[in-house]
Design an enzyme around this catalytic site. Sequence first.
Site, PDB file in Angstrom:
ATOM      1  CG  HIS A  21      57.527   2.999   3.385  1.00 34.76           C
ATOM      2  ND1 HIS A  21      57.744   1.923   4.319  1.00 34.76           N
ATOM      3  CD2 HIS A  21      58.655   3.648   3.785  1.00 34.76           C
ATOM      4  CE1 HIS A  21      58.609   1.921   5.015  1.00 34.76           C
ATOM      5  NE2 HIS A  21      59.188   3.015   4.602  1.00 34.76           N
ATOM      6  CG  HIS A  63      65.651  -0.221   4.707  1.00 30.35           C
ATOM      7  ND1 HIS A  63      65.805  -0.709   5.560  1.00 30.35           N
ATOM      8  CD2 HIS A  63      64.822   0.983   5.262  1.00 30.35           C
ATOM      9  CE1 HIS A  63      65.600  -0.456   6.654  1.00 30.35           C
ATOM     10  NE2 HIS A  63      64.748   0.777   6.556  1.00 30.35           N
TER      11      HIS A  63
HETATM   12  O1  G3P Z   1      61.126   7.828   5.329  1.00 30.23           O
HETATM   13  C1  G3P Z   1      60.469   7.160   6.368  1.00 30.23           C
HETATM   14  C2  G3P Z   1      61.067   6.031   6.756  1.00 30.23           C
HETATM   15  O2  G3P Z   1      61.114   5.155   5.427  1.00 30.23           O
HETATM   16  C3  G3P Z   1      61.809   5.845   7.621  1.00 30.23           C
HETATM   17  O3  G3P Z   1      61.907   4.473   8.076  1.00 30.23           O
HETATM   18  O4  G3P Z   1      63.403   2.574   8.119  1.00 30.23           O
HETATM   19  O5  G3P Z   1      61.183   2.517   6.678  1.00 30.23           O
HETATM   20  O6  G3P Z   1      63.419   3.715   6.042  1.00 30.23           O
HETATM   21  P1  G3P Z   1      62.542   3.376   7.069  1.00 30.23           P
HETATM   22 MG    MG Z   2      62.989   4.966   4.202  1.00 27.86          MG
END
Ligand code: G3P
Ligand code: MG
Length: 249
Positions: A21, A63
Amino acid sequence: MPSSERSPSTAAAAWPRWIAHRGAGRRAPENTLAAFRHGWQLGYRAFECDVKLSADGEPYLLHDDTLERTTSGRGPAAAADWASLSRLDAGTWCGPGWAGEPPARLAALAAFANAEGLHVNLELKPLPGQAEATGQAVADAVRRLWQPGTPPPWLSSFQPAALAAAAAAAPELPRALLLDALTPGWMDQAQALGCQGAVLNHRLVDAEVLRGLRARGLACWVYTVNEADRADALWALGVDRIITDTLGP
Ligand code: G3P
Ligand code: MG
């Protein structure tokens, strides 16, 4: 091989099971090249990250809609052009050892992906009002930047309008609808967008959801799973890929 001849289903089968992630989860400054390098050293070969546009249209990784949490900047990201973003420190917030790490342009990530054959899931994370522009610009950039032979990135988004724009610009790129809550008709919506899969908050997944996705030929990816017991349960249920901050290779 021209990008239009790539097969999404072949590409999907080749994806590693664990997806880091934001580059390397919590172990490096999210959405920076340092995070991707760190994730690579940890053994990840598949990565998720968040892509938006600078004020002058450059696709880059961030983000939030604002700069202060993960960079030395302040205020709305929408106000910043790439020249000013490129001078920010996107590492120090994560620890002094990361000081000086700049935000990453999508072009720099592409160079790393091409060199190492990375699997990359680009989450289209548009600033307010920029869903279509972001989908189109990122799809165009991927066509320009990703080399034949490098796995084509999967484009995912919570915003259907971004996916639709990406589909119009580069229909051959695999797409996935992201969902944090199940909305009426979401599987039909994913199909209508020509998606190869859905990326779901892992709390949404059960046997019925998986049956529905399978019946439509859609892959099921889940985020963000950081407990080993939960990951075991999801693998047993039959999910295809897990996006994680802490688990994996
Ligand atoms: O793509 C999965 C996840 O990253 C979505 O949520 O807020 O972590 O970008 P976020
Ligand atoms: Mg994401």
